[in-house]
Design a protein around this motif. Structure first.
Motif, short mmCIF file in Angstrom:
data_model
loop_
_atom_site.label_atom_id
_atom_site.label_comp_id
_atom_site.label_asym_id
_atom_site.label_seq_id
_atom_site.Cartn_x
_atom_site.Cartn_y
_atom_site.Cartn_z
N SER A 41 0.83 -1.20 0.00
CA SER A 41 0.00 0.00 0.00
C SER A 41 0.87 1.25 0.00
N ALA A 42 1.92 1.26 0.82
CA ALA A 42 2.82 2.41 0.86
C ALA A 42 3.55 2.58 -0.47
N GLU A 43 3.95 1.48 -1.07
CA GLU A 43 4.64 1.54 -2.37
C GLU A 43 3.73 2.17 -3.43
N THR A 44 2.46 1.77 -3.42
CA THR A 44 1.50 2.32 -4.39
C THR A 44 1.31 3.81 -4.17
N ASP A 45 1.10 4.22 -2.92
CA ASP A 45 0.88 5.64 -2.63
C ASP A 45 2.09 6.48 -3.01
N LEU A 46 3.28 6.01 -2.66
CA LEU A 46 4.49 6.78 -2.97
C LEU A 46 4.75 6.82 -4.47
N GLY A 47 4.39 5.75 -5.17
CA GLY A 47 4.55 5.75 -6.63
C GLY A 47 3.65 6.78 -7.28
N TYR A 48 2.40 6.87 -6.79
CA TYR A 48 1.46 7.84 -7.35
C TYR A 48 1.71 9.26 -6.88
N ALA A 49 2.52 9.43 -5.83
CA ALA A 49 2.78 10.77 -5.28
C ALA A 49 3.77 11.56 -6.11
N SER A 50 4.45 10.89 -7.03
CA SER A 50 5.51 11.54 -7.79
C SER A 50 4.95 12.44 -8.89
N ARG A 83 18.30 14.79 -0.24
CA ARG A 83 18.15 15.44 -1.54
C ARG A 83 18.43 14.49 -2.70
N THR A 84 18.72 13.24 -2.37
CA THR A 84 19.02 12.27 -3.42
C THR A 84 17.75 11.97 -4.22
N ARG A 85 17.78 12.31 -5.48
CA ARG A 85 16.58 12.12 -6.31
C ARG A 85 16.51 10.72 -6.92
N ASP A 86 17.58 9.94 -6.78
CA ASP A 86 17.57 8.60 -7.36
C ASP A 86 16.58 7.68 -6.65
N THR A 87 16.13 8.08 -5.46
CA THR A 87 15.24 7.22 -4.69
C THR A 87 13.77 7.44 -5.05
N GLU A 88 13.48 8.31 -5.97
CA GLU A 88 12.09 8.63 -6.28
C GLU A 88 11.38 7.42 -6.86
N LEU A 89 10.23 7.08 -6.27
CA LEU A 89 9.42 5.98 -6.76
C LEU A 89 8.41 6.52 -7.76
N THR A 90 8.12 5.75 -8.77
CA THR A 90 7.17 6.19 -9.80
C THR A 90 6.15 5.10 -10.05
N ALA A 91 4.97 5.52 -10.44
CA ALA A 91 3.93 4.56 -10.80
C ALA A 91 4.26 3.93 -12.14
N GLU A 92 3.64 2.80 -12.41
CA GLU A 92 3.88 2.11 -13.67
C GLU A 92 3.39 2.97 -14.83
N PRO A 93 4.16 3.06 -15.92
CA PRO A 93 3.77 3.91 -17.05
C PRO A 93 2.41 3.54 -17.62
N PHE A 94 1.76 4.54 -18.20
CA PHE A 94 0.42 4.38 -18.78
C PHE A 94 0.39 3.22 -19.77
N LEU A 97 10.37 10.25 2.70
CA LEU A 97 9.37 9.18 2.80
C LEU A 97 9.71 8.02 1.87
N ASN A 98 10.21 8.33 0.68
CA ASN A 98 10.64 7.28 -0.24
C ASN A 98 11.77 6.46 0.36
N LEU A 99 12.75 7.14 0.95
CA LEU A 99 13.88 6.46 1.58
C LEU A 99 13.41 5.60 2.75
N LEU A 100 12.50 6.14 3.54
CA LEU A 100 11.97 5.37 4.66
C LEU A 100 11.26 4.10 4.19
N HIS A 101 10.53 4.21 3.09
CA HIS A 101 9.83 3.04 2.57
C HIS A 101 10.82 1.99 2.06
N LEU A 102 11.83 2.43 1.31
CA LEU A 102 12.82 1.48 0.81
C LEU A 102 13.54 0.78 1.96
N GLN A 103 13.80 1.54 3.03
CA GLN A 103 14.44 0.93 4.19
C GLN A 103 13.48 0.00 4.93
#
Length: 649
Positions: A215-224, A315-326, A236-242
């Motif tokens: 659920s957290a993965e889905t929310d963070l993916g859609y938050a981007s 500030r590391t942007r490499d951790t940004e989660l994204t939703a699956e492409p359209f 929050l992304n880093l916390l989820h990955l951890q």
């Protein structure tokens, strides 16, 4: 014979009990009032401007607000905007085809099918197609001049934009409320999982914790989104990955029946309680974690705390989660074996058929027949469709009587606006309790919009005609779902199970190949594995609502899915680490292991236990392979497991 009849009566009583059960949930007062404003304010503006009819049309755009849930603002913004756009398109097309009944029937079927497909493909919660169908049908029946289709579409879109503002007003104050709540919940579940390690409750807690992580993965993916990017979201992304890393360490211990220290559970609970506070400027660092030995689980927990307290670079942007492409979402759902695609086609065909039937019936207006069919078919499963048909019929009968009484007093414009506000608010409050209760308010609300400018002569005739429409439409919707592929989900279980297992075998072989690994092929196989797991989950969830139900067998199949899903998680985790290659003999054993299970699930081979090759450095993967094999063995003990070549009913 008598025993079977008694059993059937008992099942029917149980279904009735489920249909009218009142859910014990908190009432969403804030959302309900906002929904009332979204629908009532456009009508009030129309009254103020001396254009009640335009206000009523614009009020239909307020239905876009009903597609809002507790979700990230980036997703909410897109959902409400495209819902408003879809409602405007439905309104305009309804007016344009107001003099073309056969084209209108086909169009309402297409609109319904598209909405069901989109909501199913993205697995969105919400009312799906029902309000797009409602707006189309009302405009199709109310319109006198097809040339006004652009005006109606524009008015509905304006109402939809008001809904967008109502849904987004709190963003400046709590921009990441949904994501923060999801991350807090996953750490709270991790703490409970740590406490259950080594106990009989560990497996059940593991499933619950995994659900929170997803659920957290889905929310963070859609938050981007570009306008939502912030240091807080990165944190929050880093916390989820951890959190996923902590989960992997806990299950290593728990699956070996090893207990996790009380200090670790307390530390995870401390992190959970501090997630919301860490996002505020006034946040003061929480007390340091309790001292423990430096094992892998402890270090993973410490890393999570460091992220929380700002000791790591946020500030590391490499951790940004994204939703699956359209494109990927639609490609995965747009095929003949997809339950989403099948459900959309069935919905569209039955809805168009209901609209045609209504056209040939001596009733005016006729839109209540297809609208009732759409409401009934909005149930996610056969069982929920049956419940909806009962709820819709019972609730609507009461609602029609209420509407008829209100309309008989011929309320003025201001009264109509206030009544629509009240009915919409009550609908949102009642929908969480029971759909039948909500229908008490949905029905008079729709009738207020459609009939408030017309004169009602015979009150009893008006009420009885609408009740007959609802009963006919509900029957068409229920029969359509029962007659078209009511056992389709069950018949697809063997095929989807085997396909998922084989995709896992291909991905695992790539990971541990002794030859030059095809790095470009790994993401492709990973994507296929994820898609197959998603499709299998959808099939199993749909099967749970089919009639007759097989709860024991389905529970075993759900365990097979959970083991496969956990294996997928561990394989993805292994892909991020250094790995020793397997020998050709071990790869061959791996291939036979998965092929044996795939053929067993398809019913081609009887179950036979197969050797599990050693996976150097990843004993948790070996454990999950053993668990997967055991769940497959247990699932085959049930004699009524659906076979792949079972004919569709």
């Amino acid at each position: 014979m008598k025993r079977n009849r008694t059993a059937n009566n008992s099942e029917f009583r149980q279904l009735l009990k489920q249909a009218f059960a009142i859910n014990q949930r908190p009432l969403p007062w804030a959302k309900a009032l906002a929904a009332g404003v979204s629908s009532g304010l456009p009508v009030l503006i129309g009254v103020w401007l001396g254009q009640l009819q335009y206000g009523l049309i614009a009020g239909l755009g307020g239905l876009a607000f009903l597609y809002m849930f507790n979700e990230p603002y980036a997703l909410r913004s897109k959902k409400i905007f495209f819902a408003a756009l879809g409602l405007a398109f439905s309104a305009g097309l309804g007016v344009l085809l107001s003099q073309q009944p056969f084209l209108a029937a086909a169009a309402v079927g297409v609109i319904g099918a598209l909405a069901v497909f989109i909501f199913g493909a993205y697995q969105f919660t919400g009312p799906s197609a029902i309000f797009f169908v409602l707006v189309f049908l009302i405009n199709n029946n109310m319109a006198d001049n097809p040339a006004l289709f652009l005006l109606n579409a524009f008015l509905v879109f304006l109402g939809g934009m008001l809904s967008w503002l109502m849904a987004m007003w709190a963003y400046p104050f709590k921009p990441h409320a949904a994501e923060t709540k999801a991350v807090k919940q996953e750490y709270a579940e991790l703490a409970a999982l740590a406490e259950s390690a080594g106990s009989a409750e560990f497996y059940a807690m593991r499933q619950r914790t995994w659900s929170a992580l997803k659920s957290a993965e889905t929310d963070l993916g859609y938050a981007s989104a570009k306008w939502t990017r912030s240091n807080r979201l990165v944190q929050l992304n880093l916390l989820h990955l951890q959190a996923k890393a902590v989960y992997a360490e806990i299950i290593k211990l728990g699956d070996r029946y090893s207990a996790v220290s009380k200090e670790t559970a307390d530390n995870l609970r401390l992190i959970a309680s501090s997630v919301e506070a860490s996002g505020k400027k006034s946040f003061a660092a929480a007390p340091r974690l309790q001292t423990e030995t430096g094992d892998a689980l402890t270090e993973s927990t410490r890393k999570a705390y460091d992220i929380l307290s700002g000791q790591r670079d946020k500030r590391t942007r490499d951790t940004e989660l994204t939703a699956e492409p359209f494109k990927a979402v639609f490609t995965g759902s747009f095929n003949k074996h997809s339950m989403v695609f099948f459900a959309a086609i069935r919905f569209g065909i039955v809805l168009a058929f209901a609209a045609l039937i209504a056209y040939f019936l001596p009733i005016n207006p006729s839109y209540w027949v297809p609208l009732s069919a759409a409401a009934v078919m909005s149930g996610a499963t056969i069982l929920s469709t049956f419940n909806r048909s009962i709820q819709r019929s019972a609730g609507t009968i009461v609602g029609i009587v209420v509407a008829a009484i209100i309309l008989s007093f011929q309320p003025d414009g201001l009264s109509i606006a206030l009544i629509i506000f009240a009915l919409t608010t009550l609908t949102e409050l009642a929908i969480v309790l029971n759909y039948a209760v909500a229908a008490f308010f949905i029905t008079p609300n729709a009738l207020m919009i459609a009939e408030s400018t017309s004169q009602i002569g015979d009150l009893s005739y008006f009420a009885s005609a609408r009740i007959v429409d609802v009963l006919i439409g509900s029957a068409i919707g229920l029969l359509g779902v029962l007659l078209i592929g009511r056992r389709r989900a069950s018949s697809l279980i063997p095929q989807h199970s085997a396909k998922t297992l084989r995709s896992q075998q291909r991905f695992m072989s790539l990971l541990f190949s002794p030859y030059s690994p095809d790095l470009e092929a790994q993401p492709i196989e990973l994507k296929k594995m994820r898609t197959n797991l998603t499709n299998l989950k959808l099939v199993l969830d749909t099967t749970q609502g089919e009639l007759p139900q097989r709860p024991e067998n389905l529970e075993l199949l759900q365990q097979v899915f959970f083991a496969a899903e956990q294996l997928g998680f561990l394989l993805e985790n292994a892909a991020q680490k250094d790995r020793l290659a397997l020998s050709p003999v071990q790869l061959g054993q791996l291939y036979l292991f998965f092929e044996m299970m795939a053929n067993t699930m398809e019913g081609k081979w009887p179950f036979a236990e197969h050797v599990i090759p050693e996976i150097p450095g990843f004993p948790e993967i070996e454990q999950e392979l053993a668990a997967l094999q055991e769940t497959v063995r247990m699932s085959r003990r049930e004699p009524d497991l659906p076979q792949q070549d079972e004919a569709l009913e």
